[in-house]
Design a protein around this motif. Structure first.
Motif, PDB file in Angstrom:
ATOM      1  N   LEU A  27      22.269  45.722  86.248  1.00 27.00           N
ATOM      2  CA  LEU A  27      21.648  44.878  87.181  1.00 27.00           C
ATOM      3  C   LEU A  27      20.230  45.297  87.747  1.00 27.00           C
ATOM      4  CD1 LEU A  27      24.468  44.570  89.824  1.00 27.00           C
ATOM      5  CD2 LEU A  27      23.672  42.998  88.066  1.00 27.00           C
ATOM      6  N   THR A  28      19.713  46.331  87.250  1.00 29.35           N
ATOM      7  CA  THR A  28      18.230  46.671  87.371  1.00 29.35           C
ATOM      8  C   THR A  28      17.719  47.384  86.095  1.00 29.35           C
ATOM      9  OG1 THR A  28      18.713  48.943  88.307  1.00 29.35           O
ATOM     10  CG2 THR A  28      18.656  47.176  89.950  1.00 29.35           C
ATOM     11  N   ALA A  29      16.143  47.444  86.226  1.00 25.35           N
ATOM     12  CA  ALA A  29      15.576  48.238  85.217  1.00 25.35           C
ATOM     13  C   ALA A  29      15.867  49.753  85.538  1.00 25.35           C
ATOM     14  CB  ALA A  29      13.963  47.905  85.345  1.00 25.35           C
ATOM     15  N   THR A  30      15.968  50.041  86.533  1.00 29.95           N
ATOM     16  CA  THR A  30      16.103  51.595  87.192  1.00 29.95           C
ATOM     17  C   THR A  30      17.674  51.927  86.223  1.00 29.95           C
ATOM     18  OG1 THR A  30      15.153  51.371  88.977  1.00 29.95           O
ATOM     19  CG2 THR A  30      16.737  53.213  88.715  1.00 29.95           C
ATOM     20  N   ALA A  32      19.061  50.485  83.530  1.00 25.97           N
ATOM     21  CA  ALA A  32      18.884  50.368  82.267  1.00 25.97           C
ATOM     22  C   ALA A  32      18.472  51.666  81.693  1.00 25.97           C
ATOM     23  CB  ALA A  32      17.846  49.265  81.953  1.00 25.97           C
ATOM     24  N   ASN A  33      17.529  52.137  82.494  1.00 26.75           N
ATOM     25  CA  ASN A  33      16.747  53.610  81.953  1.00 26.75           C
ATOM     26  C   ASN A  33      17.812  54.689  82.139  1.00 26.75           C
ATOM     27  OD1 ASN A  33      14.255  52.921  81.285  1.00 26.75           O
ATOM     28  ND2 ASN A  33      13.346  52.665  83.523  1.00 26.75           N
ATOM     29  N   ARG A  34      18.352  54.660  83.466  1.00 22.07           N
ATOM     30  CA  ARG A  34      19.720  55.598  83.582  1.00 22.07           C
ATOM     31  C   ARG A  34      20.415  55.830  82.390  1.00 22.07           C
ATOM     32  NH1 ARG A  34      20.438  54.139  89.519  1.00 22.07           N
ATOM     33  NH2 ARG A  34      18.736  55.444  90.663  1.00 22.07           N
ATOM     34  N   CYS A  55       3.928  58.192  85.489  1.00 19.94           N
ATOM     35  CA  CYS A  55       4.465  57.043  84.970  1.00 19.94           C
ATOM     36  C   CYS A  55       5.516  56.451  86.356  1.00 19.94           C
ATOM     37  CB  CYS A  55       5.607  57.698  83.850  1.00 19.94           C
ATOM     38  SG  CYS A  55       7.066  58.498  84.476  1.00 19.94           S
ATOM     39  N   TYR A  56       6.126  55.352  86.059  1.00 19.14           N
ATOM     40  CA  TYR A  56       7.073  55.022  86.997  1.00 19.14           C
ATOM     41  C   TYR A  56       8.270  54.286  86.121  1.00 19.14           C
ATOM     42  CZ  TYR A  56       9.533  53.281  90.983  1.00 19.14           C
ATOM     43  OH  TYR A  56      10.507  52.887  91.980  1.00 19.14           O
ATOM     44  N   HIS A  57       9.493  54.646  86.405  1.00 18.80           N
ATOM     45  CA  HIS A  57      10.605  54.012  85.696  1.00 18.80           C
ATOM     46  C   HIS A  57      11.673  53.503  86.676  1.00 18.80           C
ATOM     47  CE1 HIS A  57       8.749  54.970  81.923  1.00 18.80           C
ATOM     48  NE2 HIS A  57       8.360  55.983  82.331  1.00 18.80           N
ATOM     49  N   GLY A  58      11.376  53.429  87.997  1.00 22.66           N
ATOM     50  CA  GLY A  58      12.195  53.147  88.889  1.00 22.66           C
ATOM     51  C   GLY A  58      12.510  54.363  89.505  1.00 22.66           C
ATOM     52  N   ILE A 115       8.935  56.062  77.588  1.00 23.78           N
ATOM     53  CA  ILE A 115       7.524  55.856  77.933  1.00 23.78           C
ATOM     54  C   ILE A 115       7.436  54.066  78.227  1.00 23.78           C
ATOM     55  CG2 ILE A 115       6.294  57.789  77.132  1.00 23.78           C
ATOM     56  CD1 ILE A 115       5.487  56.127  74.719  1.00 23.78           C
ATOM     57  N   GLU A 116       6.315  53.914  79.260  1.00 20.66           N
ATOM     58  CA  GLU A 116       5.942  52.635  79.005  1.00 20.66           C
ATOM     59  C   GLU A 116       5.022  52.597  77.844  1.00 20.66           C
ATOM     60  OE1 GLU A 116       5.120  49.962  82.687  1.00 20.66           O
ATOM     61  OE2 GLU A 116       4.353  52.063  83.288  1.00 20.66           O
ATOM     62  N   PRO A 117       4.684  51.274  76.990  1.00 18.30           N
ATOM     63  CA  PRO A 117       3.797  51.437  75.955  1.00 18.30           C
ATOM     64  C   PRO A 117       2.405  51.439  76.481  1.00 18.30           C
ATOM     65  CG  PRO A 117       5.295  49.721  75.561  1.00 18.30           C
ATOM     66  CD  PRO A 117       5.937  50.302  76.865  1.00 18.30           C
ATOM     67  N   THR A 151       9.681  46.969  81.082  1.00 23.12           N
ATOM     68  CA  THR A 151       9.919  46.111  82.337  1.00 23.12           C
ATOM     69  C   THR A 151       8.654  45.592  82.754  1.00 23.12           C
ATOM     70  OG1 THR A 151      11.520  47.650  82.986  1.00 23.12           O
ATOM     71  CG2 THR A 151      10.648  46.327  84.768  1.00 23.12           C
ATOM     72  N   HIS A 152       7.353  46.195  82.842  1.00 25.91           N
ATOM     73  CA  HIS A 152       6.150  45.607  83.317  1.00 25.91           C
ATOM     74  C   HIS A 152       5.189  45.210  81.870  1.00 25.91           C
ATOM     75  CE1 HIS A 152       5.641  47.650  87.492  1.00 25.91           C
ATOM     76  NE2 HIS A 152       6.650  46.816  87.518  1.00 25.91           N
ATOM     77  N   THR A 153       5.368  46.058  80.754  1.00 31.96           N
ATOM     78  CA  THR A 153       4.455  45.844  79.910  1.00 31.96           C
ATOM     79  C   THR A 153       4.909  44.520  78.827  1.00 31.96           C
ATOM     80  OG1 THR A 153       5.778  47.251  78.596  1.00 31.96           O
ATOM     81  CG2 THR A 153       3.861  48.208  79.280  1.00 31.96           C
ATOM     82  N   GLY A 175      13.854  44.909  82.837  1.00 36.24           N
ATOM     83  CA  GLY A 175      14.744  44.317  83.767  1.00 36.24           C
ATOM     84  C   GLY A 175      13.821  43.333  84.602  1.00 36.24           C
ATOM     85  N   LYS A 176      13.747  43.188  86.033  1.00 30.67           N
ATOM     86  CA  LYS A 176      12.870  42.488  86.616  1.00 30.67           C
ATOM     87  C   LYS A 176      12.757  41.080  86.153  1.00 30.67           C
ATOM     88  CE  LYS A 176      10.101  45.893  88.596  1.00 30.67           C
ATOM     89  NZ  LYS A 176       8.883  46.412  89.007  1.00 30.67           N
ATOM     90  N   ALA A 177      11.606  40.473  85.354  1.00 29.28           N
ATOM     91  CA  ALA A 177      11.321  39.081  85.270  1.00 29.28           C
ATOM     92  C   ALA A 177      12.314  38.488  84.288  1.00 29.28           C
ATOM     93  CB  ALA A 177       9.968  39.142  84.577  1.00 29.28           C
TER      94      ALA A 177
HETATM   95  C1  LIG Z   1       8.159  50.239  84.317  1.00 30.50           C
HETATM   96  C2  LIG Z   1       9.351  50.089  85.283  1.00 30.50           C
HETATM   97  N1  LIG Z   1      10.399  50.358  84.723  1.00 30.50           N
HETATM   98  C3  LIG Z   1      11.399  50.355  85.773  1.00 30.50           C
HETATM   99  C4  LIG Z   1      11.197  49.777  87.141  1.00 30.50           C
HETATM  100  C5  LIG Z   1      12.442  49.802  87.961  1.00 30.50           C
HETATM  101  O1  LIG Z   1      12.586  48.496  88.204  1.00 30.50           O
HETATM  102  P1  LIG Z   1      13.666  48.399  89.500  1.00 30.50           P
HETATM  103  O2  LIG Z   1      13.067  48.712  90.682  1.00 30.50           O
HETATM  104  O3  LIG Z   1      13.865  46.690  89.499  1.00 30.50           O
HETATM  105  O4  LIG Z   1      15.006  48.855  89.074  1.00 30.50           O
HETATM  106  C6  LIG Z   1       9.897  49.633  87.305  1.00 30.50           C
HETATM  107  C7  LIG Z   1       9.770  49.348  88.851  1.00 30.50           C
HETATM  108  O5  LIG Z   1       8.703  48.978  89.370  1.00 30.50           O
HETATM  109  C8  LIG Z   1       8.782  49.725  86.453  1.00 30.50           C
HETATM  110  O6  LIG Z   1       7.742  49.468  86.848  1.00 30.50           O
END
Ligand SMILES: Cc1ncc(COP(=O)(O)O)c(C=O)c1O
Length: 348
Positions: A27-30, A32-34, A55-58, A115-117, A151-153, A175-177
């Motif tokens: 349901l979220t990108a967070t 998906a990463n977990r 970095c930020y991955h949620g 990583i985010e690319p 998620t952002h890239t 996730g997100k968009a």
């Molecule tokens: C690169 C990246 N991955 C994952 C997330 C987590 O997204 P969400 O808060 O929708 O779970 C974010 C949130 O900013 C993000 O920037």
């Protein structure tokens, strides 16, 4: 819990865009990463995940690690109620530092590099030419899996940086968009990684394994993702969004150069960001050093008072399929006004 036809359509579309054939939903990108992290730990038998500094991955526990002022790994300030010391679960390197990456991978305990690319959450820090190819080579040689968080890239194109540059990570998270604001995340696996997972009859991937959730892949999220990917964030829409962002970037750069400010303007497809440092930062630490909360507040308030509402974090702008040239020009004009006011006040 039951698959839908939309889920199959969305999985096939994500496969077309990102080049990985198998997709699962969260349901979220967070999440998906977990869940990707769970999977790579289970499949490699290794405990650590490696991240880029800043970095930020949620709200992923393992990712709240940073290189401190003396270049040593440390818990990210503000990390609340950590379940365990992040130094025992994670490793960290600067983006664009292949030597550092090789050194950290040499410990032999890294399950995956996540990583985010390009970094997008500490301003935008682009990978230097050859960096992402180097990451792929080093991870493969170390028996470490590679996960791209797009998620952002995703702003880079219909298949994110992975699709745009024809990269070959073992997994992609997003996730997100992808569902236009309805909760939906996803993680995709390469054929090789999916085979490894399916070959492990001992892994509980459907019940108590710590992966998945009741509403993951629910029909509403899947219908929203299908509508978004099929009709909104199409390949044509990306072409239009990126062209408008080129126009915005050129205007912002002209303003910064005209005022002689030591700032940089970095673009990643449909995303552009102003950072208060020049040249453009090449690591998360450099970019963090270019933060200025007062300047951020000034630019946000100046724009809000003139009818332009920016996202609340740093100075990031994204174009969407509905953005017009006049929207972009309006923001560029307000930014130019803000800079003129700032420079005028500084010199008076
Ligand atoms: C690169 C990246 N991955 C994952 C997330 C987590 O997204 P969400 O808060 O929708 O779970 C974010 C949130 O900013 C993000 O920037």
């Amino acid at each position: 819990m039951m698959p839908t036809e939309d889920a199959a359509w969305v999985g096939a579309e994500l496969a077309r865009r990102f080049g990985l054939p198998y997709w699962s939903f969260s349901l979220t990108a967070t999440d998906a990463n977990r869940w990707a992290i769970r999977l790579v730990r289970a499949l490699t038998g290794r405990s650590r995940i490696l991240f880029h500094s800043y970095c930020y991955h949620g709200s992923v526990d393992e990712s709240l690690i940073v290189l401190d002022g003396s270049g040593r790994p440390a818990a990210r300030p503000g990390n609340v109620g950590a379940p365990t010391d992040v130094l025992t679960t994670s490793r960290v390197v600067e983006i664009n530092d292949l030597d550092g990456l090789a050194r950290e991978l040499a410990h032999g305990d890294v399950a995956a590099v996540l990583i985010e690319p390009a970094l997008t959450n500490i301003g935008i820090v682009l990978p230097e030419p050859g960096y992402l190819a180097g990451v792929r080579e080093l991870t493969t040689a170390a028996g470490t899996l590679l996960i791209h968080d797009e998620t952002h890239t995703f702003s880079a194109g219909p298949g994110g940086v992975t699709g745009r540059d024809g990269l070959r990570p073992d997994a992609v998270t997003i996730g997100k968009a992808i569902a236009g604001g309805i909760p939906c995340g996803a993680y995709g696996l390469s054929a090789e990684l999916a085979d490894r997972a399916l070959g492990r009859a001992d892994l509980d991937l459907v019940d108590m394994g710590g992966v998945g959730g009741t509403l993951a892949g629910n029909p509403l999220s899947m219908a929203a993702a299908r509508a978004t990917l099929g009709e909104v964030l199409t390949d044509d829409a990306f072409a239009g969004m990126i062209a408008l962002t080129d126009r915005l970037t050129a205007s912002l750069r002209a303003t910064v150069a005209g005022a002689g400010l030591p700032w940089s303007v970095v673009q990643l497809g449909a995303r552009v960001e102003v950072r208060f440092t020049s040249p453009a930062p090449r690591t998360g630490t450099d970019s963090n050093a270019g933060s200025d909360a007062d300047l951020d507040d000034f630019l946000h308030l100046f724009a809000a008072n003139r009818g332009v509402l920016l996202t609340p974090f740093h100075n990031m702008a994204l174009t969407c399929p509905a953005t017009t040239a006049s929207d972009v020009d309006r923001y560029a004009a307000v930014f130019a006004d803000a800079v003129a006011t700032l420079v005028g006040q500084a010199s008076s």
